[in-house]
Design a protein around this motif. Structure first.
Motif, PDB file in Angstrom:
ATOM      1  N   ASP A  45     -10.507  -0.365 -13.987  1.00 39.87           N
ATOM      2  CA  ASP A  45     -11.253  -0.054 -15.176  1.00 39.87           C
ATOM      3  C   ASP A  45     -11.383   1.504 -15.293  1.00 39.87           C
ATOM      4  N   TYR A  46     -11.610   2.186 -14.131  1.00 42.78           N
ATOM      5  CA  TYR A  46     -11.906   3.542 -14.152  1.00 42.78           C
ATOM      6  C   TYR A  46     -10.563   4.276 -14.843  1.00 42.78           C
ATOM      7  N   LEU A  47      -9.627   3.822 -14.119  1.00 43.14           N
ATOM      8  CA  LEU A  47      -8.185   4.280 -14.862  1.00 43.14           C
ATOM      9  C   LEU A  47      -7.874   4.362 -16.311  1.00 43.14           C
ATOM     10  N   LYS A  48      -8.389   3.141 -16.740  1.00 45.47           N
ATOM     11  CA  LYS A  48      -8.297   2.789 -18.120  1.00 45.47           C
ATOM     12  C   LYS A  48      -9.141   3.407 -19.034  1.00 45.47           C
ATOM     13  N   ASN A  49     -10.267   3.199 -18.625  1.00 46.29           N
ATOM     14  CA  ASN A  49     -11.420   3.845 -19.448  1.00 46.29           C
ATOM     15  C   ASN A  49     -11.372   5.486 -19.423  1.00 46.29           C
ATOM     16  N   SER A  50     -10.817   6.180 -18.482  1.00 48.38           N
ATOM     17  CA  SER A  50     -10.714   7.684 -18.059  1.00 48.38           C
ATOM     18  C   SER A  50      -9.427   7.950 -18.921  1.00 48.38           C
ATOM     19  N   LYS A  51      -8.346   7.137 -19.167  1.00 45.39           N
ATOM     20  CA  LYS A  51      -7.076   7.240 -19.716  1.00 45.39           C
ATOM     21  C   LYS A  51      -6.285   7.993 -18.875  1.00 45.39           C
ATOM     22  N   THR A  52      -6.321   7.572 -17.428  1.00 46.43           N
ATOM     23  CA  THR A  52      -5.712   8.261 -16.394  1.00 46.43           C
ATOM     24  C   THR A  52      -4.385   7.336 -16.100  1.00 46.43           C
ATOM     25  N   GLU A  53      -3.178   8.083 -16.544  1.00 40.93           N
ATOM     26  CA  GLU A  53      -1.517   7.382 -16.288  1.00 40.93           C
ATOM     27  C   GLU A  53      -1.193   7.639 -15.189  1.00 40.93           C
ATOM     28  N   LYS A  54      -1.567   8.480 -14.242  1.00 41.63           N
ATOM     29  CA  LYS A  54      -0.939   8.855 -12.950  1.00 41.63           C
ATOM     30  C   LYS A  54      -2.015   9.152 -11.923  1.00 41.63           C
ATOM     31  N   ALA A  55      -1.975   8.518 -10.872  1.00 42.69           N
ATOM     32  CA  ALA A  55      -3.031   8.655  -9.845  1.00 42.69           C
ATOM     33  C   ALA A  55      -2.404   8.328  -8.611  1.00 42.69           C
ATOM     34  N   VAL A  56      -3.367   9.058  -7.542  1.00 45.63           N
ATOM     35  CA  VAL A  56      -2.911   8.724  -6.106  1.00 45.63           C
ATOM     36  C   VAL A  56      -4.232   8.026  -5.573  1.00 45.63           C
ATOM     37  N   ILE A  57      -4.054   7.028  -5.127  1.00 40.71           N
ATOM     38  CA  ILE A  57      -5.118   5.924  -4.499  1.00 40.71           C
ATOM     39  C   ILE A  57      -5.083   6.406  -2.953  1.00 40.71           C
ATOM     40  N   LEU A  58      -6.197   6.759  -2.328  1.00 45.38           N
ATOM     41  CA  LEU A  58      -5.950   7.408  -0.920  1.00 45.38           C
ATOM     42  C   LEU A  58      -6.888   6.181  -0.133  1.00 45.38           C
ATOM     43  N   SER A  59      -6.242   6.102   1.054  1.00 48.18           N
ATOM     44  CA  SER A  59      -6.900   5.318   2.223  1.00 48.18           C
ATOM     45  C   SER A  59      -7.933   5.828   2.897  1.00 48.18           C
ATOM     46  N   PHE A  60      -8.581   5.361   3.797  1.00 45.29           N
ATOM     47  CA  PHE A  60      -9.650   5.981   4.619  1.00 45.29           C
ATOM     48  C   PHE A  60      -9.104   6.096   6.064  1.00 45.29           C
ATOM     49  N   PRO A  61      -9.742   6.984   6.687  1.00 42.96           N
ATOM     50  CA  PRO A  61      -9.119   7.622   8.154  1.00 42.96           C
ATOM     51  C   PRO A  61      -9.916   6.626   9.135  1.00 42.96           C
ATOM     52  N   TRP A  62      -9.844   5.229   9.093  1.00 39.18           N
ATOM     53  CA  TRP A  62     -10.237   4.472  10.019  1.00 39.18           C
ATOM     54  C   TRP A  62     -10.183   4.756  11.550  1.00 39.18           C
ATOM     55  N   GLY A 110       5.773   0.076   0.588  1.00 43.42           N
ATOM     56  CA  GLY A 110       5.704   0.524  -0.660  1.00 43.42           C
ATOM     57  C   GLY A 110       4.892   1.752  -0.827  1.00 43.42           C
ATOM     58  N   PHE A 111       4.071   2.525   0.310  1.00 45.21           N
ATOM     59  CA  PHE A 111       3.524   3.598   0.133  1.00 45.21           C
ATOM     60  C   PHE A 111       4.028   4.788  -0.142  1.00 45.21           C
ATOM     61  N   SER A 112       3.360   5.905  -1.188  1.00 45.78           N
ATOM     62  CA  SER A 112       4.110   6.902  -1.423  1.00 45.78           C
ATOM     63  C   SER A 112       3.821   8.173  -0.843  1.00 45.78           C
ATOM     64  N   GLY A 113       2.986   8.069   0.252  1.00 42.45           N
ATOM     65  CA  GLY A 113       2.468   9.114   1.268  1.00 42.45           C
ATOM     66  C   GLY A 113       1.510   8.643   2.062  1.00 42.45           C
ATOM     67  N   ILE A 114       0.823   9.807   2.727  1.00 47.53           N
ATOM     68  CA  ILE A 114      -0.106   9.543   3.911  1.00 47.53           C
ATOM     69  C   ILE A 114      -1.335  10.162   3.584  1.00 47.53           C
ATOM     70  N   GLY A 115      -2.697   9.635   3.827  1.00 51.53           N
ATOM     71  CA  GLY A 115      -3.851  10.112   3.789  1.00 51.53           C
ATOM     72  C   GLY A 115      -4.913   9.356   2.972  1.00 51.53           C
ATOM     73  N   GLU A 116      -5.927   9.593   2.848  1.00 53.28           N
ATOM     74  CA  GLU A 116      -6.732  10.950   3.402  1.00 53.28           C
ATOM     75  C   GLU A 116      -6.738  10.871   4.931  1.00 53.28           C
ATOM     76  N   ILE A 117      -6.327  12.017   5.561  1.00 48.16           N
ATOM     77  CA  ILE A 117      -6.280  12.267   6.908  1.00 48.16           C
ATOM     78  C   ILE A 117      -7.735  13.119   7.200  1.00 48.16           C
ATOM     79  N   ALA A 118      -8.638  12.582   8.068  1.00 51.06           N
ATOM     80  CA  ALA A 118      -9.859  13.443   8.115  1.00 51.06           C
ATOM     81  C   ALA A 118     -10.299  13.118   9.619  1.00 51.06           C
ATOM     82  N   PHE A 119     -11.138  13.939   9.900  1.00 55.16           N
ATOM     83  CA  PHE A 119     -11.842  14.037  11.491  1.00 55.16           C
ATOM     84  C   PHE A 119     -13.222  14.106  11.379  1.00 55.16           C
TER      85      PHE A 119
END
Length: 270
Positions: A45-62, A110-119
Motif C-alpha cells: 500500500d505504501y509503495l502504491k500510495n507514494s508512487k514508488t516504483e523501485k525499492a529495497v526491502i531490508l531485513s532485520f539483523p536478528w 532470489g535475494f538482491s543483496g544483504i542487510g540491513e547489517i547492524a550491531f
C-alpha cells in the motif's frame, strides 16, 4: 522518488511482536508499542500510495537464528507478489559457519543483496563484516550497513563504529557495493578527503532517518561531500516520503533521484 531503505517483517512479528522479544535486538527497538512495524501488505500500500516504483526491502539483523531464517523465508514467499523493481535483501547469521555458502543460498532464494547489517548491542563484529563484504563482492551483491552518528542524543540501538576499522574493511573490499545507512553516521564527511573518496569508489550513503538527526542543510552538504553517491531512503515505516519532500530542495532532490536511479539500474542486477 525510488527508495533504497524500507523495512518489512513477517506477519507474525507484526501481529504478535511480544513473541519475538526473546531476541535482544528486536526487543530493544520494538518493545515500545509506538515503534512502527509493517508487513508486506502495508508495504504494498505504501509503495502504491507514494508512487514508488523501485525499492529495497531490508531485513532485520536478528540475534536469534530461528527468527532470521523465518524472515528470510517470509521474504522469499512474498517477493513474487511485488513488481520487478522491488528488491529484497536477506541477512546472514552472526553465527554462520560458512558465510560464502549462506550468501549463495540468498542468491538461490532470489535475494538482491544483504542487510540491513547492524550491531545494536555495540559489539561491532568487524571480522564478520569483513567476511560478508568479501564474499558479497565475489557474488556481486550489494550490502547495507547501519551506522550511527557518534555524538548527540541517545536512542535505542544507537552504537559507535570505529571509522578507521570500517575504512580499512571497505578498502579491502573495494569491489563490493556498499550502502552506509543514515549518511554513514558521519563517515560521509570524510569523503571530502580525496584519498577516501577516490579509494572507496563503490560506497554509497542513504539519507534514511535524516529528519530526526540533522537540519535540512544536510542534503546539500551530503551532495557536496559525495556527489553521485547519495541515495534516497526513507526508513519507512519510521518516516514516510512526505517528510523528506518538505525538507529537500528541488535541486537536491533531482541530484538524489538521479544517483538513486543509477544505483537501481547499474548495481541491483540480481
Amino acid at each position: 522518488m525510488n527508495d533504497v531503505h524500507i523495512h518489512c517483517f513477517q506477519d507474525r512479528a507484526v501481529n504478535f511482536r511480544e513473541e519475538y522479544f526473546s531476541d535482544d535486538y528486536f526487543r530493544l527497538l520494538y518493545q515500545s508499542s509506538k515503534a512502527r512495524i509493517s508487513g508486506s501488505d502495508n508495504i504494498k500500500d505504501y509503495l502504491k500510495n507514494s508512487k514508488t516504483e523501485k525499492a529495497v526491502i531490508l531485513s532485520f539483523p536478528w540475534i536469534k537464528d530461528e527468527f532470521l531464517v523465518e524472515q528470510n523465508e517470509y521474504f522469499s514467499s512474498v517477493c513474487e507478489q511485488f513488481s520487478d523493481g522491488i528488491h529484497f535483501f536477506g541477512n546472514i547469521s552472526f553465527n554462520s559457519q560458512d558465510i560464502e555458502r549462506d550468501i549463495a543460498g540468498l542468491i538461490e532464494s532470489g535475494f538482491s543483496g544483504i542487510g540491513e547489517i547492524a550491531f545494536y548491542d555495540g559489539n561491532v563484529r568487524y571480522d564478520y563484516l569483513d567476511e560478508i563484504l568479501y564474499f558479497a563482492g565475489i557474488k556481486n551483491l550489494p550490502v547495507n550497513i547501519h551506522l550511527n552518528e557518534a555524538v548527540g542524543h541517545n536512542y535505542p540501538g544507537k552504537y559507535i563504529t570505529d571509522f578507521q576499522k570500517l575504512s580499512d574493511i571497505l578498502g579491502r573490499n573495494k569491489k563490493t557495493n556498499v550502502i552506509l545507512s543514515h549518511l554513514g553516521g558521519g563517515f560521509l564527511f570524510y569523503f571530502l578527503m580525496p584519498e577516501i573518496r577516490n579509494s572507496l569508489i563503490n560506497v554509497y550513503f542513504d539519507i534514511s532517518a535524516s529528519p530526526f538527526l540533522y537540519s535540512d542543510d544536510v542534503y546539500r552538504t551530503a551532495l557536496l561531500c559525495a556527489p553521485g553517491r547519495i541515495l534516497f531512503g526513507t526508513d519507512y515505516p519510521l518516516i514516510g516520503i512526505e517528510r523528506y519532500m518538505k525538507a529537500i530542495s528541488a535541486d537536491c532532490a533531482r541530484d538524489i533521484e538521479l544517483s538513486t536511479n543509477c544505483f537501481f539500474d547499474h548495481v541491483l542486477t540480481v
